[in-house]
Design a protein around this motif. Structure first.
Motif, PDB file in Angstrom:
ATOM      1  N   ALA A 165      -4.918 -53.571  -3.176  1.00 44.44           N
ATOM      2  CA  ALA A 165      -4.055 -52.763  -2.383  1.00 44.44           C
ATOM      3  C   ALA A 165      -4.149 -53.093  -0.819  1.00 44.44           C
ATOM      4  CB  ALA A 165      -4.754 -51.266  -2.630  1.00 44.44           C
ATOM      5  N   TYR A 178       1.210 -46.441  -9.616  1.00 47.69           N
ATOM      6  CA  TYR A 178      -0.033 -47.329 -10.401  1.00 47.69           C
ATOM      7  C   TYR A 178      -0.132 -46.904 -11.847  1.00 47.69           C
ATOM      8  CZ  TYR A 178      -4.526 -48.715 -11.730  1.00 47.69           C
ATOM      9  OH  TYR A 178      -5.633 -49.275 -12.206  1.00 47.69           O
ATOM     10  N   LYS A 193      -8.791 -47.916 -10.531  1.00 47.01           N
ATOM     11  CA  LYS A 193      -7.329 -47.031 -10.207  1.00 47.01           C
ATOM     12  C   LYS A 193      -7.937 -46.232  -8.749  1.00 47.01           C
ATOM     13  CE  LYS A 193      -6.838 -42.715 -11.680  1.00 47.01           C
ATOM     14  NZ  LYS A 193      -6.567 -41.568 -12.707  1.00 47.01           N
ATOM     15  N   VAL A 196      -7.487 -48.747  -5.591  1.00 39.09           N
ATOM     16  CA  VAL A 196      -6.045 -48.950  -5.312  1.00 39.09           C
ATOM     17  C   VAL A 196      -5.552 -47.652  -4.693  1.00 39.09           C
ATOM     18  CG1 VAL A 196      -3.402 -49.205  -6.159  1.00 39.09           C
ATOM     19  CG2 VAL A 196      -5.431 -50.550  -7.357  1.00 39.09           C
ATOM     20  N   VAL A 207       1.616 -42.354  -3.608  1.00 41.55           N
ATOM     21  CA  VAL A 207       1.119 -42.899  -4.832  1.00 41.55           C
ATOM     22  C   VAL A 207       1.462 -42.115  -6.063  1.00 41.55           C
ATOM     23  CG1 VAL A 207      -0.225 -44.385  -6.406  1.00 41.55           C
ATOM     24  CG2 VAL A 207      -0.318 -44.386  -3.759  1.00 41.55           C
ATOM     25  N   GLU A 209       0.370 -41.455 -10.006  1.00 44.14           N
ATOM     26  CA  GLU A 209      -0.358 -42.268 -10.889  1.00 44.14           C
ATOM     27  C   GLU A 209       0.145 -41.976 -12.465  1.00 44.14           C
ATOM     28  OE1 GLU A 209      -4.394 -40.626 -10.337  1.00 44.14           O
ATOM     29  OE2 GLU A 209      -3.961 -40.635  -8.167  1.00 44.14           O
ATOM     30  N   VAL A 236       1.886 -51.349  -9.698  1.00 43.51           N
ATOM     31  CA  VAL A 236       0.676 -51.848  -9.757  1.00 43.51           C
ATOM     32  C   VAL A 236       0.207 -51.583 -11.024  1.00 43.51           C
ATOM     33  CG1 VAL A 236      -1.636 -52.253  -9.024  1.00 43.51           C
ATOM     34  CG2 VAL A 236       0.311 -51.891  -7.120  1.00 43.51           C
TER      35      VAL A 236
END
Length: 325
Positions: A165, A178, A193, A196, A207, A209, A236
């Motif tokens: 990251a 992510y 996780k 990041v 972000v 998830e 990612v």
């Protein structure tokens, strides 16, 4: 080469009697002499399992793997095999296909086959794993998961997440997705996780998830839906293998990776460098992991002390799959 069946026939005894003799079980002196004579006359060499049982010194290492089609598994096995071959050991592989119960059963089965030690490429460490290792009398090394009560070879997944990251920050993406896996896999599903996500959030980056699985096809189906939302520019994935599904979905949707969409992963698998464009990733040096696990196991087998938790370094590989905005 003469078989146990033929030895039994020539010696005038049953196959089970020959097996008992080879396995150091009870056989009368007279019968043992007959079997021994047939064996010597035919230059018979009993198989390795029989020798292990007879002399109580195994030259086999059991390796429990979660998936046989995983690039990381293949690379780690290469490392294990390299070190084991250098020390005249052979490996026995048991594939669990990501089934927790089969993993436990595989360990017990390898113990029954009198292997010298066991390496488990673990997806989680449960109470059952801990209880099992206390029951068996042979050394066991877990790869990929950590716990204070086990011997393990791991990566610092939180640090690996931070490393990726922090290197991606310079590309100026403000909305990131992510794609992770279940929290039951603590190393990948939680620590990787967290590394990041926390790094991006600390810089004010949004972000989202999303939980998926390690399977490429599952990620392909997921990506066909997600990639239609053009507001997220960087994806990612928890592994390079998962990233393949996103590459294919991008192609099917007419998107160009490294231009229309950016993708990064974890693993450093050989194929990652040959994708179009090559994938930006964290190289986990999986073959070195296998080598370290086998080296640690050998120490335990011969009674030497070894590190309780070995951490294998990772490295950042910048390629062409992420574009600067």
């Amino acid at each position: 080469m003469i078989t146990i069946r033929q030895i039994a026939k020539e010696a005038g005894v049953s196959k089970s009697t020959v097996s008992r003799y080879l396995n150091d079980g009870y056989v009368s002196e007279k019968t043992a002499e007959k079997i021994k004579k047939v064996i010597e006359e035919n230059n018979y060499s009993p198989n390795e399992f029989a020798r292990n049982l007879k002399y109580e010194k195994s030259k086999f290492i059991g390796v429990v793997i979660p998936r046989i089609d995983s690039p990381s598994t293949t690379s780690m096995l290469a490392g294990v095999e390299k070190i084991s071959r250098e020390h005249d050991y052979q490996i026995l592989i048991s594939n669990t296909d990501l089934d927790d119960q089969r993993e436990i059963e595989s360990i017990y089965s390898l113990v029954q086959n009198k292997v010298a030690g066991i390496i488990v490429f673990a997806t989680k460490i449960t109470d059952e794993h801990l209880a099992l290792q206390n029951k068996i009398e042979i050394p066991i090394i877990f790869v990929g998961q950590q716990h204070p009560d086990i011997y393990s070879v791991i990566h610092d997944n939180f640090q690996a997440g931070q490393l990726l990251a922090s290197n991606l920050l310079k590309f100026n993406h403000q909305k990131v997705r992510y794609i992770g896996v279940s929290k039951t896999d603590y190393s990948v599903g939680v620590q990787r996780k967290k590394g990041v996500v926390s790094t991006f959030i600390a810089q004010g980056i949004q972000v989202e998830e999303i939980e998926s699985s390690f399977r490429t096809m599952a990620n392909y189906e997921l990506a066909k839906q997600l990639l239609q939302d053009k507001t997220y520019t960087l994806y990612v994935t928890a592994t390079d293998n998962m990233a393949i599904g996103f590459y294919r979905a991008a192609f099917d949707l007419g998107l160009i990776v490294g231009q229309d969409i950016s993708i990064a992963g974890f693993g450093g698998y050989m194929f990652s460098e040959f994708l179009t464009p090559p994938l930006t990733t964290i190289d986990f040096h999986h073959e070195k992991v296998g080598e370290q696990a086998m080296a640690n196991l050998l120490d335990l087998i011969v009674g030497n002390s070894t590190i309780k938790e070995s951490i294998v370094p990772v490295s950042y590989q910048e390629r062409k799959s992420v574009i600067k905005l």
